[in-house]
Write an enzyme that holds these catalytic residues in place. Sequence first.
Site, PDB file in Angstrom:
ATOM      1  N   HIS A  55       0.855  -1.182   0.000  1.00 39.36           N
ATOM      2  CA  HIS A  55       0.000   0.000   0.000  1.00 39.36           C
ATOM      3  C   HIS A  55       0.887   1.227   0.000  1.00 39.36           C
ATOM      4  CE1 HIS A  55      -3.053   2.886   1.193  1.00 39.36           C
ATOM      5  NE2 HIS A  55      -3.917   1.996   0.738  1.00 39.36           N
ATOM      6  N   ASP A  72      -8.033  -4.972  -0.036  1.00 40.92           N
ATOM      7  CA  ASP A  72      -8.599  -5.778  -1.115  1.00 40.92           C
ATOM      8  C   ASP A  72      -8.204  -7.242  -1.069  1.00 40.92           C
ATOM      9  OD1 ASP A  72     -10.150  -3.931  -2.367  1.00 40.92           O
ATOM     10  OD2 ASP A  72      -8.457  -3.046  -3.421  1.00 40.92           O
TER      11      ASP A  72
END
Length: 427
Positions: free
Chosen positions: A306, A363
Amino acid sequence: MAEIAKLTLDGKEYEYPIIEGSEQEKAIDISKLRAQTGYITIDPGFKNTGSTTSAITYLDGEKGLLRYRGYSIEDLADKADFLGVAYLLIYGELPTQSQYDEFVGKIRRHTMVNEDMRKIFDGFPVNAHPMGVMSSLVSAMSGFYPESYSKSDMDNIDLHIVRLMAKLPTLATWCYKKSQGHPINYPNNNLDYCSNFLHMMFALPVEKYEVDPVVSNALNKLLILHADHEQNCSTSTVRLVGSSQANIYSSISAGISALWGPLHGGANQAVIEMLEAIRADGGGVEKYLNKAKDKNDPFRLMGFGHRVYKNFDPRARIIKKAADEVLAALGIEDPVLDIARGLEEAALSDDYFVERKLYPNVDFYSGIIYRALGIPVNMFTVMFAIGRLPGWIAQWLELRNDGQAIGRPRQIYTGETVRPFVDIENR
Ligand code: ACO
């Protein structure tokens, strides 16, 4: 004494003020840099650049914290409902009961979509990706509410907000129904937001459809977890488009397009496709970890890493637990969940991932829940868009209310210097 940053350029010294946020994050305010020095800064991907101050969402990527308007994501996911969270993001405070009733009541009344939108929708091929369709339809909505074009139309802004919140789920279910060759369902305004969405998705004219509360509660949680994430790619897109004073529908449509990419919201689809590929390949994760580590191989471990979280993504923790609970409650055994668990375990003990602080992101597990809820893979990113909508709206509104200047970055030109035009016969 106020802190300042000093910069020496061409033998001259300049001073720049430090801006401090309410959580003591610090930034050097370089807004006068070019005017004073003639220099600009360069920061591809904006890894070090704050585009705005904002009072909506706080996240600390090192500590793995996420808060909307000061409330922790853990508390909100546990205790709130999605429309209450949407109200909080958009208007700044948790709603009182009467504020909540009014907001929810209005959203319920606006779920229907102008029938002429169907003509636009019917023109799409059956296999068009729903994200492209959604982006187009939201952009088309501006044509049905032309008062939104006016930059001064902030009087109707609450109505535009309600329309977007109410109609996005309806449009999303059109895409799914068309892909199945089923008739679309009109909304049922007696149902709550998540149940109504599930009804429009899954009800058929030939049999009774009962919304399973396990499914609607899981959906409610997923939407809350996706509701805002400060200045990510799609939100920055919404702000950039909004900064030109384009209407809210066009701005949100641009956000949907940005979210579609596999490095952003499209990752949830890419994760399931990756896990399925591993399953088809015998289920071993080692080969895929090695591919992800190989710099000559473009493959990345989808759902890992991320831009901001260099510690566990707090949303991933909540989703992982929810995935376990939902699959157990629905009595589903998904072999892909075992592969996901194995992959996570292997990656978290692998030096490559540890050194780069690559953890599962929101996700990694969300697709597994969506699948358990019966939502097909190509609709995953649409679900993300429905969740992210209140965040986009809140950020768009904040930008407008702050009266921010048009977004217009600069560049360092690296092309040819001036040269004479060459006639075509001499090239
Ligand atoms: N698999 C393998 N290696 C990775 C991964 C991954 N998923 N993510 C990052 N790396 C490596 C990079 O190759 C780089 O290695 P290097 O330092 O040896 O060159 C290092 O980790 C840092 O990665 P960057 O790409 O510089 O990090 P950045 O912040 O630019 O990218 C991103 C973040 C785009 C999310 C990236 O981690 C990625 O591509 N992840 C997979 C896609 C994904 O899951 N996206 C969803 C993000 S969450 C969301 O949008 C809701």
